[in-house]
Every structure is written in C-alpha cells, then in structure tokens.
Motif scaffolding. Structure first.
Motif, PDB file in Angstrom:
ATOM      1  N   ALA A 157      68.126  23.456  68.695  1.00 32.95           N
ATOM      2  CA  ALA A 157      68.427  24.659  69.194  1.00 32.95           C
ATOM      3  C   ALA A 157      70.123  24.740  69.475  1.00 32.95           C
ATOM      4  O   ALA A 157      70.433  25.156  70.569  1.00 32.95           O
ATOM      5  CB  ALA A 157      67.853  24.961  70.340  1.00 32.95           C
ATOM      6  N   VAL A 158      70.949  24.417  68.489  1.00 30.78           N
ATOM      7  CA  VAL A 158      72.253  24.496  68.532  1.00 30.78           C
ATOM      8  C   VAL A 158      72.582  25.645  67.865  1.00 30.78           C
ATOM      9  O   VAL A 158      74.082  25.559  67.721  1.00 30.78           O
ATOM     10  CB  VAL A 158      72.853  23.204  68.399  1.00 30.78           C
ATOM     11  N   GLY A 159      72.154  26.341  66.972  1.00 27.93           N
ATOM     12  CA  GLY A 159      72.509  27.449  66.289  1.00 27.93           C
ATOM     13  C   GLY A 159      71.207  28.166  65.668  1.00 27.93           C
ATOM     14  O   GLY A 159      70.102  27.889  66.246  1.00 27.93           O
ATOM     15  N   PRO A 160      71.510  29.284  64.921  1.00 24.32           N
ATOM     16  CA  PRO A 160      70.391  30.024  64.327  1.00 24.32           C
ATOM     17  C   PRO A 160      69.201  29.122  63.718  1.00 24.32           C
ATOM     18  O   PRO A 160      69.653  28.062  63.178  1.00 24.32           O
ATOM     19  CB  PRO A 160      70.935  30.788  63.369  1.00 24.32           C
ATOM     20  N   VAL A 161      68.043  29.378  63.929  1.00 28.63           N
ATOM     21  CA  VAL A 161      66.910  28.518  63.603  1.00 28.63           C
ATOM     22  C   VAL A 161      66.007  29.364  63.032  1.00 28.63           C
ATOM     23  O   VAL A 161      65.523  30.492  63.206  1.00 28.63           O
ATOM     24  CB  VAL A 161      66.389  27.586  64.592  1.00 28.63           C
ATOM     25  N   ALA A 162      65.375  28.780  61.617  1.00 30.48           N
ATOM     26  CA  ALA A 162      64.187  29.512  60.975  1.00 30.48           C
ATOM     27  C   ALA A 162      63.152  28.555  61.087  1.00 30.48           C
ATOM     28  O   ALA A 162      63.191  27.452  60.603  1.00 30.48           O
ATOM     29  CB  ALA A 162      64.529  29.926  59.450  1.00 30.48           C
ATOM     30  N   VAL A 163      61.858  28.964  61.280  1.00 29.46           N
ATOM     31  CA  VAL A 163      60.800  28.083  61.542  1.00 29.46           C
ATOM     32  C   VAL A 163      59.790  28.394  60.403  1.00 29.46           C
ATOM     33  O   VAL A 163      59.148  29.573  60.494  1.00 29.46           O
ATOM     34  CB  VAL A 163      59.812  28.051  62.769  1.00 29.46           C
ATOM     35  N   ASP A 164      59.723  27.815  59.173  1.00 27.71           N
ATOM     36  CA  ASP A 164      59.030  28.250  58.249  1.00 27.71           C
ATOM     37  C   ASP A 164      57.510  27.779  58.534  1.00 27.71           C
ATOM     38  O   ASP A 164      57.272  26.594  58.620  1.00 27.71           O
ATOM     39  CB  ASP A 164      59.724  27.554  56.883  1.00 27.71           C
ATOM     40  N   ASP A 165      56.457  28.636  57.914  1.00 29.48           N
ATOM     41  CA  ASP A 165      55.086  28.379  58.371  1.00 29.48           C
ATOM     42  C   ASP A 165      54.920  28.116  59.749  1.00 29.48           C
ATOM     43  O   ASP A 165      54.173  27.089  60.128  1.00 29.48           O
ATOM     44  CB  ASP A 165      54.613  27.169  57.206  1.00 29.48           C
ATOM     45  N   ALA A 166      55.347  28.981  60.496  1.00 29.23           N
ATOM     46  CA  ALA A 166      55.138  28.863  62.165  1.00 29.23           C
ATOM     47  C   ALA A 166      53.593  28.691  62.617  1.00 29.23           C
ATOM     48  O   ALA A 166      53.404  28.095  63.616  1.00 29.23           O
ATOM     49  CB  ALA A 166      55.673  30.065  62.713  1.00 29.23           C
ATOM     50  N   GLU A 167      52.799  29.377  61.899  1.00 29.28           N
ATOM     51  CA  GLU A 167      51.313  29.188  62.335  1.00 29.28           C
ATOM     52  C   GLU A 167      50.895  28.031  62.461  1.00 29.28           C
ATOM     53  O   GLU A 167      49.769  27.682  62.692  1.00 29.28           O
ATOM     54  CB  GLU A 167      50.479  30.427  61.470  1.00 29.28           C
ATOM     55  N   ALA A 168      51.590  26.906  61.656  1.00 26.34           N
ATOM     56  CA  ALA A 168      51.045  25.394  61.512  1.00 26.34           C
ATOM     57  C   ALA A 168      51.029  24.865  62.944  1.00 26.34           C
ATOM     58  O   ALA A 168      50.379  24.076  62.930  1.00 26.34           O
ATOM     59  CB  ALA A 168      51.894  24.704  60.639  1.00 26.34           C
ATOM     60  N   VAL A 169      51.531  25.519  63.803  1.00 27.92           N
ATOM     61  CA  VAL A 169      51.762  24.971  65.228  1.00 27.92           C
ATOM     62  C   VAL A 169      50.448  25.214  66.008  1.00 27.92           C
ATOM     63  O   VAL A 169      50.293  24.305  66.810  1.00 27.92           O
ATOM     64  CB  VAL A 169      52.898  25.544  66.057  1.00 27.92           C
ATOM     65  N   ALA A 170      49.761  26.089  65.502  1.00 26.23           N
ATOM     66  CA  ALA A 170      48.411  26.594  66.348  1.00 26.23           C
ATOM     67  C   ALA A 170      47.461  25.492  66.499  1.00 26.23           C
ATOM     68  O   ALA A 170      47.254  24.670  65.376  1.00 26.23           O
ATOM     69  CB  ALA A 170      47.808  27.760  65.678  1.00 26.23           C
ATOM     70  N   GLY A 171      47.056  25.288  67.815  1.00 29.89           N
ATOM     71  CA  GLY A 171      45.953  24.073  67.882  1.00 29.89           C
ATOM     72  C   GLY A 171      46.598  22.698  68.032  1.00 29.89           C
ATOM     73  O   GLY A 171      45.843  21.813  68.422  1.00 29.89           O
ATOM     74  N   ASN A 172      47.911  22.505  68.118  1.00 34.13           N
ATOM     75  CA  ASN A 172      48.608  21.140  68.232  1.00 34.13           C
ATOM     76  C   ASN A 172      49.425  21.511  69.580  1.00 34.13           C
ATOM     77  O   ASN A 172      50.500  22.201  69.210  1.00 34.13           O
ATOM     78  CB  ASN A 172      49.366  20.806  67.118  1.00 34.13           C
ATOM     79  N   ALA A 173      48.902  20.921  70.445  1.00 36.15           N
ATOM     80  CA  ALA A 173      49.545  21.175  71.880  1.00 36.15           C
ATOM     81  C   ALA A 173      51.172  20.834  71.809  1.00 36.15           C
ATOM     82  O   ALA A 173      51.853  21.570  72.488  1.00 36.15           O
ATOM     83  CB  ALA A 173      48.836  20.432  73.149  1.00 36.15           C
ATOM     84  N   GLU A 174      51.220  19.532  71.222  1.00 37.55           N
ATOM     85  CA  GLU A 174      52.506  19.256  71.250  1.00 37.55           C
ATOM     86  C   GLU A 174      53.640  20.182  70.514  1.00 37.55           C
ATOM     87  O   GLU A 174      54.708  20.753  70.721  1.00 37.55           O
ATOM     88  CB  GLU A 174      52.827  17.828  70.743  1.00 37.55           C
ATOM     89  N   ALA A 175      53.081  20.719  69.204  1.00 39.92           N
ATOM     90  CA  ALA A 175      53.819  21.569  68.422  1.00 39.92           C
ATOM     91  C   ALA A 175      53.962  22.979  69.079  1.00 39.92           C
ATOM     92  O   ALA A 175      55.064  23.530  68.908  1.00 39.92           O
ATOM     93  CB  ALA A 175      53.049  21.803  67.119  1.00 39.92           C
ATOM     94  N   GLU A 176      53.083  23.469  69.708  1.00 42.49           N
ATOM     95  CA  GLU A 176      53.007  24.738  70.185  1.00 42.49           C
ATOM     96  C   GLU A 176      54.065  24.522  71.668  1.00 42.49           C
ATOM     97  O   GLU A 176      55.149  25.616  71.741  1.00 42.49           O
ATOM     98  CB  GLU A 176      51.752  25.116  70.905  1.00 42.49           C
ATOM     99  N   THR A 177      53.885  23.448  72.257  1.00 45.21           N
ATOM    100  CA  THR A 177      55.084  23.233  73.232  1.00 45.21           C
ATOM    101  C   THR A 177      56.392  23.249  72.820  1.00 45.21           C
ATOM    102  O   THR A 177      57.438  23.870  73.261  1.00 45.21           O
ATOM    103  CB  THR A 177      54.743  22.072  74.210  1.00 45.21           C
ATOM    104  N   ALA A 178      56.475  22.621  71.656  1.00 46.59           N
ATOM    105  CA  ALA A 178      57.786  22.303  71.109  1.00 46.59           C
ATOM    106  C   ALA A 178      58.325  23.839  70.676  1.00 46.59           C
ATOM    107  O   ALA A 178      59.692  24.141  70.557  1.00 46.59           O
ATOM    108  CB  ALA A 178      57.728  21.484  69.718  1.00 46.59           C
ATOM    109  N   LEU A 179      57.695  24.616  70.029  1.00 46.64           N
ATOM    110  CA  LEU A 179      57.963  25.923  69.709  1.00 46.64           C
ATOM    111  C   LEU A 179      58.295  26.794  70.921  1.00 46.64           C
ATOM    112  O   LEU A 179      59.368  27.785  70.710  1.00 46.64           O
ATOM    113  CB  LEU A 179      56.801  26.841  68.764  1.00 46.64           C
ATOM    114  N   PHE A 180      57.454  26.877  71.967  1.00 45.61           N
ATOM    115  CA  PHE A 180      57.814  27.463  72.988  1.00 45.61           C
ATOM    116  C   PHE A 180      59.191  27.305  73.572  1.00 45.61           C
ATOM    117  O   PHE A 180      59.915  27.878  73.930  1.00 45.61           O
ATOM    118  CB  PHE A 180      56.818  27.223  74.251  1.00 45.61           C
ATOM    119  N   HIS A 181      59.593  25.823  73.645  1.00 41.29           N
ATOM    120  CA  HIS A 181      60.843  25.450  74.212  1.00 41.29           C
ATOM    121  C   HIS A 181      61.801  25.886  73.179  1.00 41.29           C
ATOM    122  O   HIS A 181      62.986  26.317  73.706  1.00 41.29           O
ATOM    123  CB  HIS A 181      60.790  24.031  74.551  1.00 41.29           C
ATOM    124  N   LEU A 182      61.469  25.847  72.015  1.00 43.00           N
ATOM    125  CA  LEU A 182      62.708  25.933  70.956  1.00 43.00           C
ATOM    126  C   LEU A 182      63.069  27.694  71.127  1.00 43.00           C
ATOM    127  O   LEU A 182      64.219  28.131  71.255  1.00 43.00           O
ATOM    128  CB  LEU A 182      61.975  26.012  69.352  1.00 43.00           C
TER     129      LEU A 182
END
Length: 207
Positions: free
Chosen positions: A70-95
């Motif tokens: 998170a030090v510049g603009p970010v694109a998250v491709d295939d973002a729905e892949a985080v669903a159901g993975n607690a760590e990934a969802e938390t990471a996207l939340f923090h991002l």
C-alpha cells in the motif's frame, strides 16, 4: 497488455470511460465487473501502468506484506478470490484502509461484491459501497478486431471469410481467441498448410 492493445467496443466502452474519469471514483475505489475474458485483467494492467501502481492477485493477498503493498495505487485482480479465506479477507480490508488515505484502489471480479460470499462484515460493507464499472462479454466487433490483431502479430495472412467463421463457432472470450489463434498457427505449421476455413473446421471440430 498496453492501452494500444486494448480494443474499445460497445461491450466495454462505459467501463473504460469510468476507469479514466476520477469523478467515477468518489471514494478512491472502483470495481471492474465482467465475465471471464471480458478484459478486466488487461484494463487493470493498463490502469496500474499509467497510474504508477501495481497489480496483485486476490488469491495472494494473504501472503503479502500489506504495508509494503500500500505505497501507491493498487489493482487487485480477481478480488472475489479472497472470499471465505479469513486471512485474505483481512488483508484486503487492511489494504483498503491503508490506501483510503492517499491512493486509489481498483478491483476486478466476475460478480458484484454482494455475490462474493465475504465473511468479514466490515470488508463486505466497504466493497459494496464501491462504484462498479460493468464489462459485458466481447461482442462480434471486439472479437473480430482481436482475432485480426492476433493473426497479424504472428504475421499470418488469413482469408477474409475466416474471421466471421471463427466468431460464429468459437467460445466468446478474449482468452479463447488467443488460444484458438495459437492452435491454428501451430496446426498449420505442423501440417505445412495455410490457415483456412477447412483447417479451422478441423481444429474446432465443426463442419
């Protein structure tokens, strides 16, 4: 995956317009939604390159140092892949929260956030608040332009009647177009034959 290689057509024109218009990003975030092969990943690469940002995959977020991402603009491709993975969802939340202060966030997905199956309520609410740029599946004009360019990139001349023949029989996605052109070129080279409708019929298993 440059802007010059992206064909703007009725199926994606509105999404491209929103991508280029900061007013479409009222909260500094935008979600590109569309079926597989509609050009989401290509547009994410174009945007990141022009914005001086980076592209990450939703499936890899849990393994990344979000503070370093998170030090510049970010694109998250295939973002729905985080669903159901607690760590990934938390990471996207923090991002999301890190970027909200200074940098834009672009996400791509095949469906709107309400259909991702997110388990983290705070993330779900933030994603569902983001504006959506909808891409449709490629239309005939877009597929035609892509096929012509793919053959041209390989310096392969094909008869004029081949393109509409392929469009009427191939799966309707950019990825399928790339795969089909590659297979036709490989088959033609192996057999020492030009690429014709007859050869296309053999590859496609049609008449």
């Amino acid at each position: 995956m440059t802007r010059e290689d992206f064909f703007v057509a009725p199926s994606n024109a509105r999404a491209v317009e929103m991508l280029d218009d900061p007013a479409s990003w009222p909260q500094g975030k935008l979600i590109l939604v569309g079926p597989a092969g509609s050009g989401k990943s290509h547009l994410a690469q174009v945007w990141a390159s022009e914005a001086g940002g980076r592209v990450v995959r939703g499936a890899e977020l849990a393994d990344l140092d979000i503070a370093q991402v998170a030090v510049g603009p970010v694109a998250v491709d295939d973002a729905e892949a985080v669903a159901g993975n607690a760590e990934a969802e938390t990471a996207l939340f923090h991002l999301h929260n890190f970027l909200a202060q200074d940098w834009p966030l672009l996400l791509t997905a095949q469906t709107p956030p309400r259909d991702w199956g997110l388990q983290l309520p705070d993330l779900a609410s933030r994603m569902q608040a983001a504006p959506i740029a909808q891409l449709q599946g490629p239309d005939d004009a877009l597929l035609s332009a892509v096929l012509v360019k793919l053959f041209a990139d390989r310096q392969v001349a094909v008869p004029a009647n081949l393109i509409p023949y392929l469009i009427s029989r191939m799966p309707r996605s950019i990825g399928a177009a790339r795969a089909l052109v590659g297979e036709l070129d490989a088959r033609a080279l192996a057999l020492g034959r030009p690429i014709t409708r007859a050869l296309a019929a053999e590859v496609l298993g049609t008449e």
